[in-house]
Design a protein around this motif. Structure first.
Motif, PDB file in Angstrom:
ATOM      1  N   TYR A 215      35.597  38.402 -42.033  1.00  0.00           N
ATOM      2  CA  TYR A 215      35.182  37.932 -43.438  1.00  0.00           C
ATOM      3  C   TYR A 215      35.081  38.980 -44.441  1.00  0.00           C
ATOM      4  CZ  TYR A 215      33.655  33.148 -41.861  1.00  0.00           C
ATOM      5  OH  TYR A 215      33.501  31.851 -41.234  1.00  0.00           O
TER       6      TYR A 215
ATOM      7  N   SER B 257      36.479  36.755 -29.070  1.00  0.00           N
ATOM      8  CA  SER B 257      36.779  38.168 -29.991  1.00  0.00           C
ATOM      9  C   SER B 257      38.035  38.751 -29.082  1.00  0.00           C
ATOM     10  CB  SER B 257      35.538  39.043 -29.760  1.00  0.00           C
ATOM     11  OG  SER B 257      35.453  39.474 -28.498  1.00  0.00           O
TER      12      SER B 257
ATOM     13  N   GLY C 128      35.406  29.234 -40.342  1.00  0.00           N
ATOM     14  CA  GLY C 128      36.248  30.170 -40.536  1.00  0.00           C
ATOM     15  C   GLY C 128      37.606  29.893 -41.050  1.00  0.00           C
TER      16      GLY C 128
ATOM     17  N   ARG D  91      34.207  39.326 -36.239  1.00  0.00           N
ATOM     18  CA  ARG D  91      34.264  38.134 -37.082  1.00  0.00           C
ATOM     19  C   ARG D  91      33.839  38.567 -38.346  1.00  0.00           C
ATOM     20  NH1 ARG D  91      34.330  32.658 -35.729  1.00  0.00           N
ATOM     21  NH2 ARG D  91      32.912  33.234 -33.747  1.00  0.00           N
TER      22      ARG D  91
ATOM     23  N   GLU E   8      31.951  27.418 -35.823  1.00  0.00           N
ATOM     24  CA  GLU E   8      32.075  28.908 -36.434  1.00  0.00           C
ATOM     25  C   GLU E   8      33.757  28.839 -36.738  1.00  0.00           C
ATOM     26  OE1 GLU E   8      30.694  31.647 -33.512  1.00  0.00           O
ATOM     27  OE2 GLU E   8      28.720  32.082 -35.072  1.00  0.00           O
TER      28      GLU E   8
ATOM     29  N   MET F 263      38.739  35.807 -38.598  1.00  0.00           N
ATOM     30  CA  MET F 263      37.362  34.719 -39.057  1.00  0.00           C
ATOM     31  C   MET F 263      37.646  33.511 -38.035  1.00  0.00           C
ATOM     32  SD  MET F 263      38.214  35.080 -43.115  1.00  0.00           S
ATOM     33  CE  MET F 263      37.597  33.576 -43.613  1.00  0.00           C
TER      34      MET F 263
END
Lengths: 269, 307
Positions: free
Chosen positions: A246, A235, A167, A242, A163, A230
Motif C-alpha cells: 500500500y 503472502s 486492495g 500488504r 482485504e 495489495m
C-alpha cells in the motif's frame, strides 16, 4: 439588448473559486461524455461477467490449462482483473489527454486560474467513480465466483476476501490516477497510454529478463508488483507485505501526480 | 480594460511577440489585426495566463487574469471554437464551465438563447456546423456576464448572416460599456465592426489607431478625371509636381493636385468634367501595405495611458 446581461441575482460576483466548484465541473465533464462514462461502467460489468465465466468453467472438472492451475476461488473470480486495470488506466489517460486533444484544457485552465486545482479535481472525480464502480464490480465478481465455484477450497474467510476486494479496488483507483498523471505529463492520448502500458503493464515482464539479482531487488517496488501485494490474499515471498505494498503504491500515485502538477504549472498550456 | 506592457514571448531563437504595448479601452470594439502567424493568438494566450511571457505583463482590469476571484466574470473569451468535446452537448459543455465560476445553470440557457442555440443545446456538439461551433464559443464567452470580452477569430466559418449577427452583438456589448477585443487577419471583416485597431506584424506593434485615422491614411493621391475636352484640360493641368497618366482613351489619373483644383481649372476654361473621382484605397489595402513590410516598423505605442 437586455438579454446580454445576466440577472444580477443569478450571477454572484463575489467569493473565490473553491475546489468544490472545479470538482463539480469535472464531475459533469466525466459523466457527460460517452467514452468515459460508458467505459467505466462497461469495465465494471465485464469484470463481473468474466469472473462468473471463469468461476463456472473452473467448476467443471475437465478443465485443463491455466484456469486449472488456479485453485483459489477469489483469484479465479478476479481472473480478468488485469484487463480491467488496463481499461481503467486508459480511462484515466483519456479523461485528461482527451481534453488536451480538443484544446478544452486551455478553456479550463483560464477559467479556473490555478491549474493544480484542475488536477486535484480530475483526480477526485475519477478516483470516486473508479472506486465506486470498482468496489461493486470486484465484490460482484468475487460473490458470483463464490456461488459458482464450489470447489474444495471454496471456503475463504470473509475478512480475507474483504482485504482482497478492498486492495483490488484501491489498486484500480490508483491505476486510474496514474493514468491521470500521465495524461497531464504527456498531454497526448497515444503517449499516455503507451507510457502506461510500457511502465505499468508490460515493463515488469521485461524486467524479468534481467539477471535475477537485479530483478529481486527492484521488481517488488514497481507499481504493478506493489499492487499485487495489495491484492493478494496469501503472502508471497517475492512481494512486499500488504502494508508495504500500500505504502509503495501510494507513493507512486502521489509522486506521479505531484510531478504532473509541477510540469503543468511550469509549462505553457 | 486590457493592458499589455512590453509583452514579449520567445520560443528559442524565434520571437513570436516582440515588446508589445497597447491598451484596449472599454466602450468600443477594438480589432486586433495582423497576418497569420503575427502573434495575435500568442498575445491572447498570455492575456489569459495560459502562456507565460518571456518579458512584460498582460493584465485585465489591472491584474493578471489568474488573480481574479472568478476569471469568467471578469473576462469572457473565445480561443478556439473547436475546443469542445464532440460527444458532449453544448448545454453540458457550458454547464461544466459555469460551475467552475459559481455561475448558475439558468445562465447557461440564457446564453444559449442569446447565440441562437436554444433549440440544439441538448444535442451533441460534434454535429454542429462551423458557424454553430463559433456561436457556442461566443456563448461560453458571455457566460460570466464579463466586463471584458476577448474573441480570437470569431468570424471564421460564419456565413454573412452570422457575421452581421456577431457585429451587432459585439457593438451592443461595447455600447454597454464593456471592453471588446476581437482578432482577425482580415480587415474586411473588421472594418465595419471595430472603432479602433491594434495592428501587429511579426509580433510587433505597427499601428494603434482609430478607424477614422485609418481612413485618412486610406485617402489616395490620385484623382481620375474625364472631361469633354480632355486633351485641353491635360495641357492646362501640366505643371511641376503634377503627374498625369492616361488610364484609358477617355480617362486620365492626376496626382499632385487636389480634386478641387482640377475642378476649378476646368470651370475657369469652360471645360465640362464628366467624372472627377478621388482615389480611395480600401482599408484592406492600407492594412496590407502596413503589414507587408512589418519588419521595418517599430512599435510606437501612442495609447498606453490608463483610461
Amino acid at each position: 439588448m437586455t438579454t446580454l446581461t445576466a440577472h444580477t441575482e443569478s450571477s454572484p460576483r463575489t467569493g473565490k473559486i473553491r475546489l468544490a466548484n472545479v470538482i463539480r465541473s469535472e464531475w459533469i465533464k466525466f459523466w457527460s461524455v460517452r467514452s468515459t462514462s460508458i467505459t467505466l461502467v462497461a469495465a465494471g460489468l465485464a469484470t463481473i461477467a468474466l469472473g462468473m465465466i471463469f468461476s463456472a468453467v473452473a467448476e467443471s472438472d475437465d478443465v485443463e490449462g491455466p484456469a486449472a492451475l488456479l485453485s483459489d476461488p477469489v483469484d479465479i473470480a478476479l481472473g480478468s482483473i488485469g484487463l480491467t486495470e488496463m481499461i481503467i488506466g486508459v480511462l484515466g489517460v483519456i479523461f485528461v489527454a482527451g481534453e488536451y486533444s480538443t484544446g478544452l484544457i486551455r478553456t479550463t485552465f483560464a477559467s479556473v486560474g490555478r491549474r493544480s486545482r484542475v488536477i486535484a479535481a480530475k483526480a477526485v472525480v475519477i478516483a470516486t467513480g473508479v472506486f465506486a464502480v470498482g468496489l461493486v464490480a470486484v465484490t460482484g465478481a468475487v460473490a458470483a465466483g463464490q456461488a459458482l465455484y464450489a470447489g474444495s477450497q471454496a471456503t475463504v474467510a470473509v475478512t480475507e476476501v474483504w482485504e482482497v476486494v478492498l486492495g483490488t479496488t484501491l489498486y484500480l483507483t490508483g491505476i486510474a490516477l496514474i493514468g491521470v498523471a500521465l495524461g497531464f505529463m504527456l498531454r497526448s492520448t497515444a503517449g499516455g497510454i503507451g507510457t502506461l502500458f510500457g511502465t505499468v503493464f508490460i515493463g515488469p515482464g521485461l524486467l524479468t529478463l534481467l539477471p535475477e539479482s537485479v530483478t529481486d531487488a527492484f521488481m517488488k517496488y514497481l507499481p504493478s508488483e506493489a499492487g499485487s501485494a495489495m491484492m493478494s490474499r496469501v503472502s508471497d515471498p517475492e512481494l512486499l507485505s500488504r502494508s508495504a505494498g500500500y505504502a509503495v503504491f501510494a507513493a507512486w500515485v502521489i509522486g506521479l501526480l505531484i510531478v504532473a502538477g509541477v510540469l503543468v504549472n511550469r509549462r505553457d498550456a | 480594460m486590457i493592458e499589455v506592457a512590453n509583452l514579449t514571448k520567445r520560443y528559442g531563437s524565434f520571437t513570436a511577440v516582440d515588446d508589445l504595448t497597447f491598451a484596449v479601452q472599454p466602450g468600443i470594439v477594438t480589432g486586433f489585426l495582423g497576418p497569420n502567424g503575427s502573434g495575435k493568438s500568442t498575445t491572447m494566450r498570455m492575456i489569459l495566463g495560459l502562456d507565460a511571457p518571456t518579458a512584460g505583463t498582460a493584465t485585465v482590469g489591472g491584474r493578471a487574469l489568474s488573480r481574479h476571484d472568478r476569471p469568467l466574470t471578469s473576462l469572457g473569451f473565445l480561443l478556439d471554437a473547436g475546443a469542445v468535446h464532440p460527444t458532449r452537448s453544448a448545454f453540458d459543455h457550458l454547464r461544466a464551465l459555469a460551475v467552475t465560476n459559481g455561475i448558475p445553470t439558468s445562465r447557461v440557457d440564457e446564453v444559449l438563447e442569446i447565440v441562437g442555440l436554444g433549440e440544439v443545446g441538448r444535442r451533441r456538439s460534434g454535429g454542429f456546423s462551423l458557424g454553430m461551433g463559433q456561436r457556442l464559443g461566443i456563448a461560453a464567452a458571455l457566460l460570466g456576464d464579463p466586463e471584458v470580452v476577448m474573441l480570437d477569430e470569431p468570424v471564421n466559418g460564419l456565413d454573412p448572416e452570422g457575421i452581421l449577427w456577431i457585429r451587432h452583438l459585439l457593438q451592443d456589448l461595447a455600447r454597454d460599456g464593456r471592453t471588446v477585443f476581437v482578432s482577425s487577419h482580415l480587415m474586411s471583416e473588421m472594418e465595419l465592426m471595430a472603432e479602433h485597431f491594434v495592428i501587429i506584424g511579426q509580433g510587433r506593434l505597427i499601428e494603434d489607431i482609430s478607424v477614422d485615422e485609418l481612413r485618412v491614411m486610406a485617402a489616395g493621391e490620385k484623382t481620375h478625371v474625364r472631361a469633354d475636352r480632355l486633351d485641353d484640360l491635360v495641357g492646362l493641368l501640366r505643371a511641376d509636381g503634377v503627374d498625369i497618366v492616361s488610364d484609358d482613351r477617355e480617362t486620365v489619373s492626376v496626382s499632385g493636385l487636389d480634386p478641387g483644383d482640377i475642378g476649378a481649372v476646368a470651370r475657369d476654361n469652360g471645360i465640362a468634367l464628366t467624372a472627377l473621382v478621388p482615389e480611395q484605397r480600401s482599408l484592406e489595402d492600407v492594412f496590407m501595405s502596413l503589414t507587408a513590410d512589418a519588419v521595418q516598423y517599430h512599435g510606437a505605442p501612442n495609447k498606453v495611458a490608463a483610461g
